[in-house]
Design an enzyme around this catalytic site. Structure first.
Site, PDB file in Angstrom:
ATOM      1  N   GLY A   1      16.994  85.416 -26.548  1.00 41.07           N
ATOM      2  CA  GLY A   1      18.067  84.659 -27.203  1.00 41.07           C
ATOM      3  C   GLY A   1      19.426  85.339 -27.045  1.00 41.07           C
ATOM      4  O   GLY A   1      19.530  86.431 -26.462  1.00 41.07           O
TER       5      GLY A   1
ATOM      6  N   HIS B   1      22.559  85.076 -18.825  1.00 41.54           N
ATOM      7  CA  HIS B   1      21.430  86.014 -18.714  1.00 41.54           C
ATOM      8  C   HIS B   1      21.066  86.622 -20.068  1.00 41.54           C
ATOM      9  O   HIS B   1      19.920  87.006 -20.283  1.00 41.54           O
ATOM     10  CB  HIS B   1      21.741  87.099 -17.672  1.00 41.54           C
ATOM     11  CG  HIS B   1      21.619  86.607 -16.262  1.00 41.54           C
ATOM     12  ND1 HIS B   1      20.873  87.238 -15.304  1.00 41.54           N
ATOM     13  CD2 HIS B   1      22.140  85.498 -15.665  1.00 41.54           C
ATOM     14  CE1 HIS B   1      20.934  86.553 -14.161  1.00 41.54           C
ATOM     15  NE2 HIS B   1      21.712  85.506 -14.354  1.00 41.54           N
TER      16      HIS B   1
ATOM     17  N   HIS C   1      28.702  77.193 -11.769  1.00 43.45           N
ATOM     18  CA  HIS C   1      28.878  77.642 -10.380  1.00 43.45           C
ATOM     19  C   HIS C   1      30.121  77.024  -9.740  1.00 43.45           C
ATOM     20  O   HIS C   1      30.277  77.076  -8.531  1.00 43.45           O
ATOM     21  CB  HIS C   1      27.622  77.347  -9.557  1.00 43.45           C
ATOM     22  CG  HIS C   1      26.442  78.178  -9.962  1.00 43.45           C
ATOM     23  ND1 HIS C   1      25.158  77.942  -9.548  1.00 43.45           N
ATOM     24  CD2 HIS C   1      26.361  79.277 -10.769  1.00 43.45           C
ATOM     25  CE1 HIS C   1      24.337  78.833 -10.075  1.00 43.45           C
ATOM     26  NE2 HIS C   1      25.039  79.662 -10.833  1.00 43.45           N
TER      27      HIS C   1
ATOM     28  N   ASP D   1      31.946  77.938  -5.169  1.00 40.51           N
ATOM     29  CA  ASP D   1      32.645  76.679  -4.927  1.00 40.51           C
ATOM     30  C   ASP D   1      33.699  76.949  -3.860  1.00 40.51           C
ATOM     31  O   ASP D   1      34.722  77.568  -4.142  1.00 40.51           O
ATOM     32  CB  ASP D   1      33.292  76.201  -6.243  1.00 40.51           C
ATOM     33  CG  ASP D   1      34.228  75.021  -6.047  1.00 40.51           C
ATOM     34  OD1 ASP D   1      34.436  74.588  -4.898  1.00 40.51           O
ATOM     35  OD2 ASP D   1      34.759  74.530  -7.069  1.00 40.51           O
TER      36      ASP D   1
END
Ligand code: HEM
Ligand SMILES: [Ca+2]
Ligand SMILES: [Ca+2]
Length: 342
Positions: free
Chosen positions: A92, A86, A209, A263
């Site tokens: 940047g 994020h 993720h 997961d």
């Protein structure tokens, strides 16, 4: 709530002991980086040995802070990795996401569930003692995310350093740059391309993720609410048993803070299981599933599901690319004293 990381005498000793070794390593490494610097002036701005002279223990101190925090709270590594993503997408990789306060990036609803700021701030406090005014918050965040992956069983990645901290952090910059779970593959590709990241980088970096969790509302679009309040899958691209599991955890009465593992198989190990999940139609977010339903990305998903080595090697490349998006160097920006203050 203010968090601090207590440094026990044992882990302080560990850090100090390791520093001697680290310094020897740094010295030989410094000669190599000096050579690289002289050979290529363009690389003078960002380099792995950037703090070799000015703060030789920078990496070690950040690693210690990430280790201590993760030992106390196993959700820390995923939080640090998401924080970096994020940060880099908005203005940047310049630490702009770390700033707290009304109107700052962190106050935007898209950043509401970000966490782990205190780990970066703890590392910063330590660094301000050892090498005041030297190491940027932007670099600390990159190192922390890099260490978080390694601590979770992922590859160790050498990252170039020398980023400067930004001087703006504005919530209105978040929406136009951030990705959203409801995006089509083309929309996600566009957002990535605007940062110099390819469709391949998208597939590799989505592998983040493989750790962490998501709140029920972030995949609410994949379910419809029946009249009795129960959830029924709205799209049939989800494995039906997995969909039922999710619906049970996120029933209508579940609290806003309820979250599920990204997961379901190896929730806190940084491995290639994420890709196997995608192939089994167990991608949690719509933006995950899309990678296996679209022929442009499916073959890469298959390759990573088969080969952890391939995933790790590609991760190292794409992570460095992500961590150098839009960096400020030289006399741009600033070196902040506190990462959470503007
Ligand atoms: C490509 C599009 C992506 C979308 C749409 C997306 C979206 C999301 C969403 C909605 C969550 C759940 C947040 C919550 O409920 O608190 C999440 C979690 C997470 N994301 Fe992504 N993400 C994307 C890519 C990435 C990338 C590239 C990285 C890092 C390189 C990343 C790292 C993470 C991590 C580690 C978590 C778990 C955070 C935690 O456990 O606190 N994501 N993502
Ligand atoms: Ca930023
Ligand atoms: Ca995993």
């Amino acid at each position: 709530m203010e968090h601090t990381i207590p440094f026990t005498s044992t882990n302080l000793m560990e850090v100090v002991g390791a520093m001697k070794l680290d310094q020897a390593f740094r010295f030989s490494f410094f000669r190599l980086s000096l050579f690289a610097l002289l050979a290529s002036p363009a690389a003078a701005q960002l380099s792995p040995g950037f703090y070799s002279f000015s703060c030789p223990n920078a990496e070690l101190l950040v690693r210690g802070a990430v280790r201590s925090a993760s030992a106390m709270d196993s959700t820390v590594p995923a939080k640090l990795l998401r924080l970096l993503f994020h940060d880099c997408l908005v203005e940047g990789c310049d630490g702009s996401v770390l700033v707290q306060g009304n109107g700052a990036e962190s106050s935007d609803p898209a950043n509401k569930s970000l966490d782990g700021f205190y780990v970066v701030e703890s590392a910063k406090r330590l660094l301000e003692i050892w090498c005041p005014g030297t190491v940027s918050c932007a670099d600390i965040l990159v190192l922390a995310a890099r260490d978080a992956v390694e601590l979770s069983g992922g590859p160790s990645v050498e990252v170039p350093l020398g980023r400067r901290d930004g001087i703006v952090s504005s919530a209105s910059d978040v929406r136009p740059n951030m990705v959203d779970t409801v995006f089509s593959l083309d929309q996600m590709m566009q957002r990535f391309a605007a940062k110099g990241l390819s469709i391949d980088d998208l597939v590799v970096l989505s592998g983040a993720h493989t750790i962490g969790s998501s709140h029920c509302r972030t995949f609410g679009d994949r379910f419809q609410q029946a009249s009795n309040g129960s959830l029924v899958p709205a799209d049939n691209s989800l494995d039906s048993n997995y969909a039922m599991e999710l619906a049970n955890k996120c029933f209508a009465g579940a609290s806003d803070s309820t979250s599920v593992a990204n997961d379901p198989v190896t929730p806190s190990t940084f491995d290639n299981q994420y890709y196997a999940n995608l192939l089994a139609n167990k991608g949690l977010l719509h933006s995950d599933s899309i990678l296996v339903t679209d022929p442009r990305t499916k073959s890469r998903v298959q390759a990573f599901a088969q080969s952890p080595e391939k995933f790790f090697a590609s991760w190292a490349d794409s992570f460095v690319k992500l961590s150098t998006v839009g960096v400020k160097t030289g006399d741009q920006g600033q070196i902040k004293v506190s990462c959470t203050n503007m």
